[in-house]
Design an enzyme around this catalytic site. Structure first.
Site, PDB file in Angstrom:
ATOM      1  N   ASP A  12       0.730  -1.246   0.278  1.00  0.00           N
ATOM      2  CA  ASP A  12      -0.032  -0.030  -0.089  1.00  0.00           C
ATOM      3  C   ASP A  12       0.498   1.515  -0.086  1.00  0.00           C
ATOM      4  O   ASP A  12      -0.027   2.307   0.708  1.00  0.00           O
ATOM      5  CB  ASP A  12      -0.912   0.246   1.270  1.00  0.00           C
ATOM      6  CG  ASP A  12      -1.825  -1.562   1.477  1.00  0.00           C
ATOM      7  OD1 ASP A  12      -2.159  -1.726   0.090  1.00  0.00           O
ATOM      8  OD2 ASP A  12      -2.165  -2.140   2.415  1.00  0.00           O
ATOM      9  N   HIS A  40      -4.120  -2.644  -6.253  1.00  0.00           N
ATOM     10  CA  HIS A  40      -3.649  -1.504  -6.430  1.00  0.00           C
ATOM     11  C   HIS A  40      -4.201  -0.385  -6.482  1.00  0.00           C
ATOM     12  O   HIS A  40      -5.532  -0.679  -7.576  1.00  0.00           O
ATOM     13  CB  HIS A  40      -2.755  -1.338  -7.693  1.00  0.00           C
ATOM     14  CG  HIS A  40      -1.621  -2.137  -7.475  1.00  0.00           C
ATOM     15  ND1 HIS A  40      -0.719  -2.022  -7.042  1.00  0.00           N
ATOM     16  CD2 HIS A  40      -0.714  -2.576  -9.133  1.00  0.00           C
ATOM     17  CE1 HIS A  40       0.440  -2.876  -7.088  1.00  0.00           C
ATOM     18  NE2 HIS A  40       0.328  -3.397  -8.269  1.00  0.00           N
TER      19      HIS A  40
HETATM   20  P1  GDP Z   1      -0.312  -0.622  -3.539  1.00  0.00           P
HETATM   21  O1  GDP Z   1      -0.551  -1.606  -3.380  1.00  0.00           O
HETATM   22  O2  GDP Z   1       1.120   0.375  -3.475  1.00  0.00           O
HETATM   23  O3  GDP Z   1      -0.441  -0.138  -5.221  1.00  0.00           O
HETATM   24  O4  GDP Z   1      -1.047   1.090  -3.003  1.00  0.00           O
HETATM   25  P2  GDP Z   1      -2.493   1.529  -3.072  1.00  0.00           P
HETATM   26  O5  GDP Z   1      -2.621   2.005  -4.356  1.00  0.00           O
HETATM   27  O6  GDP Z   1      -3.610   0.432  -2.638  1.00  0.00           O
HETATM   28  O7  GDP Z   1      -2.515   2.147  -2.319  1.00  0.00           O
HETATM   29  C1  GDP Z   1      -2.452   3.298  -1.723  1.00  0.00           C
HETATM   30  C2  GDP Z   1      -3.076   4.664  -1.773  1.00  0.00           C
HETATM   31  O8  GDP Z   1      -2.599   6.078  -1.447  1.00  0.00           O
HETATM   32  C3  GDP Z   1      -3.987   4.767  -2.563  1.00  0.00           C
HETATM   33  O9  GDP Z   1      -5.179   5.340  -1.822  1.00  0.00           O
HETATM   34  C4  GDP Z   1      -3.860   5.861  -3.952  1.00  0.00           C
HETATM   35  O10 GDP Z   1      -4.459   6.100  -4.151  1.00  0.00           O
HETATM   36  C5  GDP Z   1      -3.071   6.681  -2.550  1.00  0.00           C
HETATM   37  N1  GDP Z   1      -1.923   7.488  -2.880  1.00  0.00           N
HETATM   38  C6  GDP Z   1      -0.909   7.679  -3.802  1.00  0.00           C
HETATM   39  N2  GDP Z   1      -0.071   8.142  -4.290  1.00  0.00           N
HETATM   40  C7  GDP Z   1      -0.458   9.322  -3.229  1.00  0.00           C
HETATM   41  C8  GDP Z   1       0.146  10.687  -3.342  1.00  0.00           C
HETATM   42  O11 GDP Z   1       1.245  11.346  -3.039  1.00  0.00           O
HETATM   43  N3  GDP Z   1      -1.165  11.717  -2.179  1.00  0.00           N
HETATM   44  C9  GDP Z   1      -2.277  10.252  -1.949  1.00  0.00           C
HETATM   45  N4  GDP Z   1      -2.781  11.879  -0.589  1.00  0.00           N
HETATM   46  N5  GDP Z   1      -2.712   9.601  -1.887  1.00  0.00           N
HETATM   47  C10 GDP Z   1      -1.790   8.728  -2.862  1.00  0.00           C
END
Ligand code: GDP
Length: 426
Positions: A12, A40
């Site tokens: 995440d 993701h």
């Molecule tokens: P993954 O499993 O690594 O792909 O992570 P996820 O995408 O499930 O979780 C990361 C969360 O952080 C998601 O809700 C994304 O939309 C959010 N996210 C990713 N980058 C950023 C950022 O730079 N700022 C904010 N506020 N949220 C982010």
């Protein structure tokens, strides 16, 4: 050459967004481990998607998306996810599923749930997608490779053998309904029809793509601390989450890696049980959880509230090292804008000794965080794309982390959208 995008922590970290961004310049995007037990989050012109099984290149018509042999393939989840993106207006993507990938069988999620039920208070916090029983069967050599579904005689005889083993456990250990060979056979015949159009020899496809200098992107699921070997065992996932596993899980020669991009979030978050040294509790945690991510820190697959905490330099330095990271991306820096001051865990105290080495087992459980505090920037930085336009306190925060994780931070993500990104080093 191959670029890998992997998690430095517990998953995440925001890999989905970075993969979606970098996928645009790739010809091939590959999933090489894990299954539909994590997701993701991708936000693009088509909408907001939580991908669990499909590679992140599915939004681009020029990309060949590959589900490698190392993946736990749930055929029904695969088809449902594919149909759902197509129904949202995404053009039908090009996808090849390895004929050596193994299939999450209908009984795997059941065994996952039964085992968690049996363990009660001692449960691992599994997502109950069947991943642990799946990988156990794979290595016990009672799993099903996709190609085996197409051999009727083999399929039947393997199912008979599996049912004998599983039914013994179902009857005597779990006291649950027994499996029926005929029902399973019918279901797997249906599933093979669903997957048939996508099956191919992905290792050979990747070999040719690399020989033609195609740009290949490896997409990791979860992060270092959930790796079966190097993570916080036993609170880990049942596959290896390290970029190096791409060699095995997709059939990529080790010499082909050009860059390994470790994604880490500006604070910590984790789902499931296990040691989490810099974890926050109470109101502080609640605020960070509410403001985190794009919709609060809740699991993309499970909707479970994520545990949250301060950035952990010890865990992340280890996470980057084990990944072999050539660079790092720091995501969700915008989330910390509300804080007057920000703590970072810079070392652990274990049995009265200070260490920056990430310990294993019981030592990790006993580790206490040692914090340093930096001033916050207290202004909204969401969507900033020019690194120099960031407030000095935010730049100092990034530089502080970079020094401690010993990995150059080349990109800073300032929001969930694809375009919310600052490039740091030219
Ligand atoms: P993954 O499993 O690594 O792909 O992570 P996820 O995408 O499930 O979780 C990361 C969360 O952080 C998601 O809700 C994304 O939309 C959010 N996210 C990713 N980058 C950023 C950022 O730079 N700022 C904010 N506020 N949220 C982010």
């Amino acid at each position: 050459m191959v670029k890998a995008i992997v998690g430095a922590n517990w998953g995440d970290e925001g890999k989905g967004k970075i993969t979606d961004m970098l996928a645009e310049d790739s010809d091939v995007v590959i999933r090489f481990q894990g299954g539909a037990n994590a997701g993701h989050t991708i936000i693009n012109n088509f909408g907001r998607f939580a991908l669990h099984t499909l590679p992140s290149g599915v939004f681009y018509p020029h990309i060949t998306n590959i589900i490698g042999n190392g993946v736990a393939l749930n055929i029904r989840v695969f088809t449902d996810e594919l149909n759902s993106i197509i129904n949202s207006g995404v053009p039908a993507p090009s996808i090849i599923v390895s004929d050596r990938a193994q299939v999450v069988m209908p009984y795997h999620p059941l065994f996952d749930a039964y085992e968690e039920e049996r363990l009660g208070g001692r449960a691992f916090g599994s997502t109950k997608s069947g991943i642990a029983p799946f990988y156990s069967d794979k290595f016990a050599k009672i799993g099903f490779q996709v190609n085996e579904l197409f051999d009727d005689e083999l399929l039947r005889s393997k199912l008979e053998n599996v049912c004998t083993i599983k039914n013994t456990l179902l009857e005597h250990l779990y006291h649950k309904p027994l499996l029926k060979v005929e029902e399973l056979y019918k279901e797997m015949v249906e599933q093979r029809e669903l997957i048939a159009p996508f099956v191919g020899n992905t290792a050979s496809f990747i070999g040719s793509a690399l020989a033609e200098n195609k740009r290949v992107l490896l997409e990791g699921q979860l992060g270092t601390l959930k790796d079966t070997d190097f993570g916080i065992y036993p609170y880990v996932t049942s596959s290896n989450t390290l970029a190096g596993y791409g060699c095995v899980g997709a059939g990529i020669p080790p010499t082909m890696f050009e860059s390994i991009i470790a994604v880490t979030k500006a604070y910590s978050s984790a789902v499931g049980e296990g040691a989490f040294v810099s974890e926050l509790h109470g109101e502080e945690a609640e605020t960070l959880r509410r403001l985190g991510g794009d919709k609060g820190e809740y699991g993309a697959t499970t909707g479970r509230p994520r545990r949250v905490g301060w950035f952990d330099c010890v865990a992340t330095a280890y996470g980057c090292h084990m990944q072999g990271a050539t660079e790092a991306v720091l995501t969700a820096v915008d989330v910390l804008s509300y804080l007057d001051e920000i703590k970072l865990c810079v070392a652990y105290e274990v049995d009265g000794k200070t260490t920056t080495d990430f310990p294993s087992g019981a030592k990790l459980e006993r580790a206490k965080p040692i914090y340093e505090t930096l001033p916050g920037w207290k202004c909204d930085i969401r969507g900033v794309t020019d690194y120099n336009a960031l407030p000095p306190q935010a730049k100092d925060y990034v530089a502080f982390i970079e020094e401690r994780i010993k990995t150059p931070i080349k990109m800073i993500s300032t929001g969930p959208r694809r375009e919310d990104i600052c490039n740091r080093l030219a």
